[in-house]
Write a protein that holds these residues in place. Structure first.
Motif, PDB file in Angstrom:
ATOM      1  N   ILE A  30       0.838  -1.191   0.000  1.00 53.60           N
ATOM      2  CA  ILE A  30       0.000   0.000   0.000  1.00 53.60           C
ATOM      3  C   ILE A  30       0.876   1.245   0.000  1.00 53.60           C
ATOM      4  O   ILE A  30       1.722   1.420   0.890  1.00 53.60           O
ATOM      5  N   GLU A  31       0.674   2.091  -0.985  1.00 54.00           N
ATOM      6  CA  GLU A  31       1.444   3.327  -1.120  1.00 54.00           C
ATOM      7  C   GLU A  31       0.506   4.498  -1.401  1.00 54.00           C
ATOM      8  O   GLU A  31      -0.563   4.330  -1.986  1.00 54.00           O
ATOM      9  N   ALA A  32       0.923   5.688  -0.983  1.00 57.55           N
ATOM     10  CA  ALA A  32       0.194   6.928  -1.249  1.00 57.55           C
ATOM     11  C   ALA A  32      -1.233   6.876  -0.715  1.00 57.55           C
ATOM     12  O   ALA A  32      -2.163   7.397  -1.338  1.00 57.55           O
ATOM     13  N   GLU A  33      -1.418   6.244   0.446  1.00 59.92           N
ATOM     14  CA  GLU A  33      -2.712   6.211   1.115  1.00 59.92           C
ATOM     15  C   GLU A  33      -2.557   6.781   2.517  1.00 59.92           C
ATOM     16  O   GLU A  33      -1.477   6.708   3.115  1.00 59.92           O
ATOM     17  N   THR A  34      -3.634   7.328   3.056  1.00 63.01           N
ATOM     18  CA  THR A  34      -3.575   7.934   4.390  1.00 63.01           C
ATOM     19  C   THR A  34      -3.991   6.967   5.489  1.00 63.01           C
ATOM     20  O   THR A  34      -3.694   7.202   6.661  1.00 63.01           O
ATOM     21  N   SER A  35      -4.684   5.885   5.123  1.00 60.82           N
ATOM     22  CA  SER A  35      -5.101   4.924   6.140  1.00 60.82           C
ATOM     23  C   SER A  35      -5.282   3.547   5.536  1.00 60.82           C
ATOM     24  O   SER A  35      -5.467   3.390   4.321  1.00 60.82           O
ATOM     25  N   VAL A  36      -5.216   2.547   6.402  1.00 56.78           N
ATOM     26  CA  VAL A  36      -5.455   1.150   6.043  1.00 56.78           C
ATOM     27  C   VAL A  36      -6.483   0.606   7.017  1.00 56.78           C
ATOM     28  O   VAL A  36      -6.356   0.785   8.234  1.00 56.78           O
TER      29      VAL A  36
END
Length: 232
Positions: free
Chosen positions: A210-216
């Motif tokens: 996961i890249e360039a995301e603010t949350s998982v």
């Protein structure tokens, strides 16, 4: 952006006494597209037959973290450490300038199942070191519990690497969310069970990059045990 790597896309080696899946290039498995993910260099899913294991061998300049899923693993090293780790235990060995160790299944007949993790150190040539902590299931139930970090926060083991490791148990309506710091990437490994990672269904052995995301978000689990790696 979320990319999925399915369990059967990993490298695989079955030596009879050792059945191992490699998320990244390791030993005879070479995959130029999967050399490492940030500081995460090795993620091996190992099953070791009863009474078998790895004889004394050496390591240098690597942070080695062991996460036991079932069974027991007996550890001995040249620093004088000796213990048997079981589910819930997290072991960190800093190889630094050099260390010898051995790892054997602690049971004569029960299989040991573990994740062997190598992290690239922030500096080479450090002093070897060892640390071990236990995290109950309650610590990880429905939440992401930090188990390894550069600063040893919240009682985690301390790694000399630009990475943190979090563990979670997710089942039924349980849900955990991870806020990704700016500029960081996340690698999620499903150790067992199944769940949704930010809306994508993953099963045992699957991983999400996961890249360039603010949350998982981890949700809709079916007896899932998950490791989440936060790396640069």
């Amino acid at each position: 952006m979320l990319a999925i790597r399915r369990a059967d896309e990993r490298g695989h080696a079955n030596h009879g006494w050792l059945d191992s899946y490699h998320s990244f290039s390791f030993a005879d498995y070479f995959d130029e597209a999967h050399m490492h993910y940030g500081a995460l260099r090795v993620l091996n899913d190992d099953r070791i037959a009863g009474g078998r294991g790895f004889g004394a061998h050496g390591h240098r300049d690597m942070e080695i973290v062991t996460y036991v899923l079932s069974g027991a693993l007996a550890h001995r090293d040249s620093m004088g450490n000796g213990s048997t780790i079981r589910p819930g235990d997290v072991q960190r060995m800093s190889a630094g300038t050099g260390v010898m160790h051995s790892e054997f299944n602690g049971s004569p007949d029960e299989e040991a199942h573990l994740l062997q993790i190598w992290l690239l150190p922030t500096q080479r040539g450090g002093a070897p070191g060892y640390e071990e902590k236990h995290f109950d299931d309650a610590d990880k139930r429905g939440r992401l519990r930090v188990i390894a970090s550069p600063d040893g926060r919240d009682g985690s083991v301390t790694v000399q690497a630009d990475a943190s490791i979090h563990a979670a148990l997710i089942d039924g309506d349980e849900r955990a969310q991870y806020a990704v710091p700016a500029g960081r990437r996340v690698y999620v490994q499903v150790a067992r069970g199944a769940l949704e990672v930010s809306g994508e269904r993953l099963n045992t052995g699957d991983a999400a990059m996961i890249e360039a995301e603010t949350s998982v978000v981890l949700a809709k689990g079916e007896d899932a045990e998950v490791l989440l790696f936060d790396v640069a």
